[in-house]
Write an enzyme that holds these catalytic residues in place. Structure first.
Site, PDB file in Angstrom:
ATOM      1  N   CYS A 404      13.340  -1.977  -9.468  1.00  0.00           N
ATOM      2  CA  CYS A 404      14.039  -3.250  -9.638  1.00  0.00           C
ATOM      3  C   CYS A 404      13.472  -4.224  -8.612  1.00  0.00           C
ATOM      4  O   CYS A 404      12.287  -4.190  -8.314  1.00  0.00           O
ATOM      5  CB  CYS A 404      15.553  -3.078  -9.504  1.00  0.00           C
ATOM      6  SG  CYS A 404      16.095  -2.523  -7.882  1.00  0.00           S
ATOM      7  N   HIS A 546     -12.328   0.069  10.638  1.00  0.00           N
ATOM      8  CA  HIS A 546     -11.352  -0.348  11.634  1.00  0.00           C
ATOM      9  C   HIS A 546     -10.985   0.784  12.580  1.00  0.00           C
ATOM     10  O   HIS A 546     -10.242   0.559  13.551  1.00  0.00           O
ATOM     11  CB  HIS A 546     -10.073  -0.843  10.946  1.00  0.00           C
ATOM     12  CG  HIS A 546      -9.250   0.260  10.353  1.00  0.00           C
ATOM     13  ND1 HIS A 546      -9.660   0.998   9.267  1.00  0.00           N
ATOM     14  CD2 HIS A 546      -8.038   0.758  10.706  1.00  0.00           C
ATOM     15  CE1 HIS A 546      -8.748   1.896   8.977  1.00  0.00           C
ATOM     16  NE2 HIS A 546      -7.752   1.781   9.830  1.00  0.00           N
TER      17      HIS A 546
END
Length: 645
Positions: A404, A546
């Site tokens: 939802c 990274h």
């Protein structure tokens, strides 16, 4: 029954998403805005056909694969039902209920008959083509039933609506409290659908009859807006003030870790009116606060009513809708005054209860039980989906997956396999169990993208996505039979570059700060080239560059993670100077970083240095503050102990 109602609530989210566009069109076309009547008429074209839109959206939501055939069946089902009822009794008006019923039945019939097979001479009508046909037949029967029977429930609904709409302070107050209390089980959407889209009628100057609080307000009903106005003070002032209270009550060492989260979700509530990220941040940790929040929402609704304020929204009660509908509201500035009052009340009550009762809101969790979560939602949805599926027990453990506004809604085969701690470590703000097999995972407003990525991996195989490294497991190429020494002497580690040395607890990221990835420390770099602090070899250069994994000569493994949440930069700003398997010595250049770019595009450049396989060892930080490249005597690792000292 609860699960069934939740499916209806979830399915309503898709058609409700059309309302901001409709409200914007209606408002822009009015005389005090652009004064273009056809634009208002275009918006009312949506608002006037909500029952049909609901039938389509709910049918798609109930369908097991969201197929368009279910949506078509929902539309046809509604048209047959509405037309049949009107022919029997023109006084019967089911409103959006007709759309809800048609959508639910069409979705269920789709699930049952979407793969039905017929003999060859009827094969054209088999499979998905049969769904609209069988839906039409069922709706003919229901239209006959409701044409004669619906007058009785319609009378009950009308009397209920009249009580609520004419109940004065009590009516709006009860609605406000229930609106919040039903959020944990997802049923607030069902109640909102009745109030917003069905209760009350108004005849426009053009003679058109419109229904529901939102539609009536936008079309100038002088009695509409009382059931919407009271939400503005809560969403724009009350809940952001609750965030401030939780931040003020957080432990000193945890403020940096939770501050960014509170700022983000507080601004989201103020600007857009999306409150669930805030509410789920304390709903499960402190249910008492949530009950207080629900009662205060009722108080805000009552105050707005008492001061004769009418205001409305097309999406939610945030700043955007407040400004958009300001000119058609009644006493709108009063909401600012009420909001400031409610903000002060929220802050005082929340702060008092949190401190007095030692409630475990974010930033106050006990360290030994703290489960941690990544406060910043990663935009790498494939990676998050991979970790969520792993924590849920794998794709094979998921029966159904829906979502939802902010939550994943799942039906599990074996709920005991779900790792709640891992879900929260990966960023989930809460986990809620319903019934025996249902589960809801609170993700945030990015839930749609996470759910889509999960569904793709469930269909095509649960494999580590390209460019994603699971940093929870030891880096690859390790020698499994080798038992590493747990000691690192002072001379075995030297500063890899100039920068400020920090204890791990001061890293503004909960996962690192709590040592969830292992003991270590951090450096806030002041130059761009990282050099090897140890003698050993490169285990792995992460695809996004990274982070780098090193193996010391004694077998200990070190992860150098440059910056926070930098995986989302996808390698931009990083240049690897070594490759996997390469031997390195103290001072060997490892990585070049564009610090200005990373600072501008990531939360922080603070770089954790983590010993990922140092279980049972202690990392002792000997020096802090600014140190220069090559300096030794910074730290040591000793056998025994627990993590950092």
């Amino acid at each position: 029954m609860l699960s069934f109602l939740q499916r209806i609530g979830k399915s309503l989210m898709f058609p409700i998403a059309t309302l901001p566009a409709a409200a914007l069109l209606v408002r822009l076309g009015m005389e005090d805005m652009l004064d273009i009547p056809f634009i208002t008429a275009a918006g009312n074209g949506i608002l006037g056909n909500l029952a049909l839109i609901f039938a389509i959206g709910i049918a798609m939501g109930f369908a097991k694969d969201g197929n368009g055939a279910a949506a078509l069946a929902g539309a046809i089902g509604y048209l047959v039902l509405d037309g049949g009822i009107e022919a029997i009794n023109k006084d019967v008006d089911m409103g959006v209920f007709a759309g809800v019923i048609a959508g639910v039945i069409a979705g269920m019939l789709y699930n049952k008959y979407n793969d039905v097979k017929f003999p060859d001479f009827l094969s054209f009508f088999g499979g998905k083509r049969f769904v609209p046909i069988i839906t039409s037949a069922v709706m003919v029967v229901l239209s006959f039933v409701f044409g004669y029977v619906w007058v009785y429930p319609q009378a009950v609904l009308d009397s209920t609506a009249n009580w609520i709409l004419n109940g004065g302070e009590l009516g709006v107050g009860v609605y406000g409290v229930l609106n919040r209390l039903l959020i944990p089980v997802g049923l607030h959407h069902v109640m909102n659908a009745l109030i917003w889209f069905d209760f009350g009628t108004f005849t426009t100057e053009a003679g058109e009859v419109v229904r529901g609080e939102i539609n009536r307000f936008l079309n100038g009903d002088p009695s509409a807006g009382y059931f919407l106005a009271g939400f503005f003070p809560v969403m724009m002032f009350g809940l952001p003030a609750a965030c401030l209270a939780m931040y003020a009550a957080a432990k000193k060492e945890r403020k940096a870790a939770v501050g960014g989260m509170f700022l983000s979700i507080g601004l989201t509530s103020f600007i857009t009116g999306v409150t669930e990220p805030i509410e789920f941040s304390f709903m499960f940790l402190s249910p008492l606060l949530y009950v207080v929040h629900s009662l205060l929402t009722g108080v805000s609704m009552i105050l707005a009513f008492v001061f004769d304020v009418r205001h409305g929204f097309g999406f939610s009660a945030g700043l955007i809708d407040y400004l958009l509908n300001y000119n058609i509201a009644q006493n709108p500035f009063t909401l600012i005054l009420i909001g400031l009052f409610m903000g002060a009340i929220y802050f005082v009550i929340f702060y008092f209860l949190i401190v007095k009762l030692d409630l475990k809101t974010p930033g106050r969790e006990d360290e030994e039980i703290e489960e941690g979560s990544t406060e910043t939602e990663s935009s790498d949805y494939d990676a998050k989906a991979y970790h969520y599926l792993y924590a849920l027990g794998g794709p094979e453990n998921i029966e159904t997956l829906d979502y939802c506004t902010t939550r994943l809604r799942l039906e599990m085969r074996d709920r005991e396999k779900v790792d709640e701690k891992e879900l929260k470590r990966q960023g989930a703000r809460g986990v809620m169990k319903l019934g025996k097999r249902n589960l809801q995972v609170i993700v945030g407003t990015s839930v749609e993208f996470v759910a889509d990525a999960m569904k793709k991996q469930m269909e095509h195989g649960h494999h580590v996505p390209e460019g994603v490294q699971d940093e929870k497991v030891p880096p690859v190429e390790q020698e499994t039979e080798k038992v590493p020494s747990r000691k690192v002497k002072e001379e075995d580690f030297q500063m890899p570059l100039n920068g400020n040395v920090l204890p791990l607890s001061e890293v503004p990221d909960e996962v690192f700060a709590q040592g969830m990835m292992g003991p270590g420390f951090a450096i806030d770099p002041s130059e761009e080239t990282f050099h090897s602090p140890v003698n050993g070899k490169v285990l792995q250069v992460f695809p996004t560059k990274h982070a780098i994994g090193l193996e010391l000569e004694n077998g200990l493994e070190m992860l150098i993670h440059v910056g926070l949440d930098t995986v989302k930069l996808d390698g931009d700003g990083f240049e690897a100077l070594v490759e996997s398997g390469q031997k390195v010595e103290q001072g060997t250049p490892l990585l070049r970083v564009d610090l200005d770019f990373v600072k501008a595009n990531a939360p922080s450049v603070v770089t954790p240095f983590i010993f990922t396989n140092a279980e049972g060892a202690t990392v002792e930080l000997l020096k802090k503050g600014y140190l220069e490249k090559g300096q030794k005597g910074v730290m040591r690792v000793e056998e025994g102990g627990k993590g950092n000292e």
